[in-house]
Design an enzyme around this catalytic site. Structure first.
Site, PDB file in Angstrom:
ATOM      1  N   HIS A  47      -9.232  53.238 -26.493  1.00  0.00           N
ATOM      2  CA  HIS A  47     -10.663  53.257 -26.793  1.00  0.00           C
ATOM      3  C   HIS A  47     -11.538  53.706 -25.628  1.00  0.00           C
ATOM      4  CE1 HIS A  47     -10.556  49.499 -24.574  1.00  0.00           C
ATOM      5  NE2 HIS A  47     -11.855  49.592 -24.456  1.00  0.00           N
TER       6      HIS A  47
HETATM    7  C1  UD1 Z   1     -16.763  48.012 -24.846  1.00  0.00           C
HETATM    8  C2  UD1 Z   1     -16.764  47.921 -23.331  1.00  0.00           C
HETATM    9  C3  UD1 Z   1     -15.352  48.116 -22.804  1.00  0.00           C
HETATM   10  C4  UD1 Z   1     -14.398  47.160 -23.466  1.00  0.00           C
HETATM   11  C5  UD1 Z   1     -14.513  47.303 -24.980  1.00  0.00           C
HETATM   12  C6  UD1 Z   1     -13.614  46.325 -25.694  1.00  0.00           C
HETATM   13  C7  UD1 Z   1     -18.763  48.679 -22.138  1.00  0.00           C
HETATM   14  C8  UD1 Z   1     -19.352  49.768 -21.321  1.00  0.00           C
HETATM   15  N1  UD1 Z   1     -17.590  48.948 -22.705  1.00  0.00           N
HETATM   16  O1  UD1 Z   1     -16.363  49.331 -25.185  1.00  0.00           O
HETATM   17  O2  UD1 Z   1     -15.337  47.871 -21.407  1.00  0.00           O
HETATM   18  O3  UD1 Z   1     -13.092  47.466 -23.037  1.00  0.00           O
HETATM   19  O4  UD1 Z   1     -15.864  47.069 -25.372  1.00  0.00           O
HETATM   20  O5  UD1 Z   1     -13.490  46.618 -27.050  1.00  0.00           O
HETATM   21  O6  UD1 Z   1     -19.361  47.633 -22.250  1.00  0.00           O
HETATM   22  N2  UD1 Z   1     -18.693  50.055 -32.654  1.00  0.00           N
HETATM   23  C9  UD1 Z   1     -18.628  49.692 -33.972  1.00  0.00           C
HETATM   24  N3  UD1 Z   1     -18.609  48.350 -34.265  1.00  0.00           N
HETATM   25  C10 UD1 Z   1     -18.662  47.389 -33.313  1.00  0.00           C
HETATM   26  C11 UD1 Z   1     -18.755  47.777 -31.968  1.00  0.00           C
HETATM   27  C12 UD1 Z   1     -18.756  49.109 -31.657  1.00  0.00           C
HETATM   28  O7  UD1 Z   1     -18.559  50.525 -34.863  1.00  0.00           O
HETATM   29  O8  UD1 Z   1     -18.648  46.199 -33.659  1.00  0.00           O
HETATM   30  C13 UD1 Z   1     -18.649  51.503 -32.313  1.00  0.00           C
HETATM   31  C14 UD1 Z   1     -20.003  52.132 -32.240  1.00  0.00           C
HETATM   32  O9  UD1 Z   1     -19.881  53.422 -32.716  1.00  0.00           O
HETATM   33  C15 UD1 Z   1     -20.279  52.187 -30.753  1.00  0.00           C
HETATM   34  C16 UD1 Z   1     -18.884  52.385 -30.188  1.00  0.00           C
HETATM   35  O10 UD1 Z   1     -18.031  51.671 -31.068  1.00  0.00           O
HETATM   36  O11 UD1 Z   1     -21.155  53.185 -30.418  1.00  0.00           O
HETATM   37  C17 UD1 Z   1     -18.725  51.879 -28.803  1.00  0.00           C
HETATM   38  O12 UD1 Z   1     -19.095  50.497 -28.684  1.00  0.00           O
HETATM   39  P1  UD1 Z   1     -19.566  49.936 -27.253  1.00  0.00           P
HETATM   40  O13 UD1 Z   1     -19.813  48.494 -27.348  1.00  0.00           O
HETATM   41  O14 UD1 Z   1     -20.641  50.802 -26.676  1.00  0.00           O
HETATM   42  O15 UD1 Z   1     -18.319  50.207 -26.308  1.00  0.00           O
HETATM   43  P2  UD1 Z   1     -16.767  49.955 -26.582  1.00  0.00           P
HETATM   44  O16 UD1 Z   1     -16.118  51.292 -26.652  1.00  0.00           O
HETATM   45  O17 UD1 Z   1     -16.540  48.982 -27.693  1.00  0.00           O
END
Ligand code: UD1
Length: 356
Positions: free
Chosen positions: A206
């Site tokens: 991821h």
């Molecule tokens: C985040 C953390 C990462 C951690 C990971 C664990 C940061 C910078 N990154 O990354 O360090 O390893 O969590 O999973 O804080 N999304 C959904 N549903 C959700 C959450 C996210 O669809 O419930 C999608 C959205 O499109 C979003 C993308 O995932 O834009 C990324 O989510 P985000 O929380 O920004 O970062 P992660 O990649 O989850």
């Protein structure tokens, strides 16, 4: 004493659940307020974890959701500030290295509230990783630094952090694993997905460096090729799912699933032949469980999993996926046991340190 815990993402819940449990048990007359920033919000990324880990319903839901780093961090700070003003906690507890961690540490320190950082001192020395920036800031501004491996001491000393702030307590993520071992061992998730225990490669990917650019296409193609030799089970993070649109490979040995809850996922780790990941926490869970782990990154902030665990760094290179069967056939000396203090009692040590 009034303690406020700020969590926002899957790994945050796993790291903080035992600490909330230990502090509530030892200090029942205190105030224990939980803030969920909402960085992760899908049921499978959030509620399922809180339920399985026995975390009480959060007192505050900030619902910040997704966004750019600046937007997500700013929204969290803006919505957390009035909560801290109302609650007036004696301590704000933040875990790990995600944007919620950074935002909470900054908001609290600017309001003069002491911060405690769970999983302090890890460094990849790679400032292109958003998590590295988050860790450095959280450590710099925390009064209480809870460490889980010796290299953290060296890293923090190198940044001039005073010794008296550091507390070597062990790994709270492993506390959760130990506490739920009977339940995940009985979960039988592999069989439910049609995979034979001991036979498959479990995959999680991821990180932006891998999934947000051109490397993802080659990675998926390599996994489909590998699936001819070893079955592959790949629960796909929402971020990766979005980036994989149009890339879904069609091979009967490659099983893509939705994200899984904690018990199902750890059950899959425990029964895997090996794991391929770019996650941080999974490098630790595989080391504890003695399952070979291949990390598709150039570096790790968790070198103890390489030197005293089951982790092998493959580099940020999808072509290296083809090396996995050979590396497994070579075998590798299993470590004699988990690193020191990865024993299921880290949260108790944190509670002891704070309450004394
Ligand atoms: C985040 C953390 C990462 C951690 C990971 C664990 C940061 C910078 N990154 O990354 O360090 O390893 O969590 O999973 O804080 N999304 C959904 N549903 C959700 C959450 C996210 O669809 O419930 C999608 C959205 O499109 C979003 C993308 O995932 O834009 C990324 O989510 P985000 O929380 O920004 O970062 P992660 O990649 O989850």
């Amino acid at each position: 004493m009034r303690i406020l815990y700020v969590v926002g993402t899957r790994p945050n819940f796993v790291k903080t659940a035992p600490v909330i449990g230990a502090l509530r048990e030892r200090h029942p007359e205190g105030r224990h307020a939980i803030v969920h920033t909402g960085q992760h919000y899908d049921r499978l990324m959030s509620e399922v974890f809180l339920e399985e880990l026995g975390v009480p319903a959060p007192d505050y839901m900030l619902e910040v959701g997704s966004g750019s780093h600046a937007a997500q961090t700013a929204r969290t700070m803006e919505r957390l500030e009035p909560v801290l003003a109302d609650e007036r906690p004696d301590l704000v507890m933040v875990p790990g290295d995600v944007n919620s961690t950074l935002a909470a540490a900054l908001t609290a320190v600017k309001m003069g509230i002491p911060v405690a950082h769970i999983e302090s001192g890890l460094r990849s020395f790679d400032l292109t990783m958003p998590e590295e920036v988050n860790r450095i800031v959280a450590d710099r501004f925390s009064e209480w630094l809870f460490l889980h491996s010796p290299e953290a001491v060296t890293n923090l000393r190198g940044e001039g952090i005073p010794e008296e702030r550091m507390h070597m307590v062990g790994n709270t993520m492993i506390d959760t694993l130990v506490a739920l071992e009977d339940r995940f061992r009985a979960a039988g998730s592999a069989a439910r997905l049609g995979a034979e225990p001991g036979s498959y490669l479990l995959v999680t990917l991821h990180r932006p460096a891998l999934v947000d650019g051109p490397l993802l296409g080659e990675t998926v193609a390599r996994l489909a090729a590998l699936a001819r030799e070893i079955p592959v089970v790949f629960p796909v993070h929402p971020r990766t799912r979005k980036m994989m649109e149009g890339l879904e490979p069609d091979h009967p040995g490659l099983l893509l699933t939705d994200p899984l809850g904690y018990l199902d996922f750890v059950s899959l780790i425990a029964d895997a032949r090996a794991v391929l990941t770019d996650s941080g926490g999974i490098q630790e869970e595989t080391t504890y469980l003695g399952v070979p782990c291949f990390t598709l990154r150039d570096n790790t902030e968790r070198p103890v999993t390489v030197t005293s665990g089951t982790n092998t760094l493959l580099g940020l290179d999808p072509a290296a996926i083809a090396r996995i069967p050979g590396l497994l056939a070579e075998g590798r000396q299993a470590p004699p046991g988990p690193p020191p203090l990865w024993d299921g009692r880290a949260a108790q040590r944190i509670a002891e340190a704070i309450l004394s």
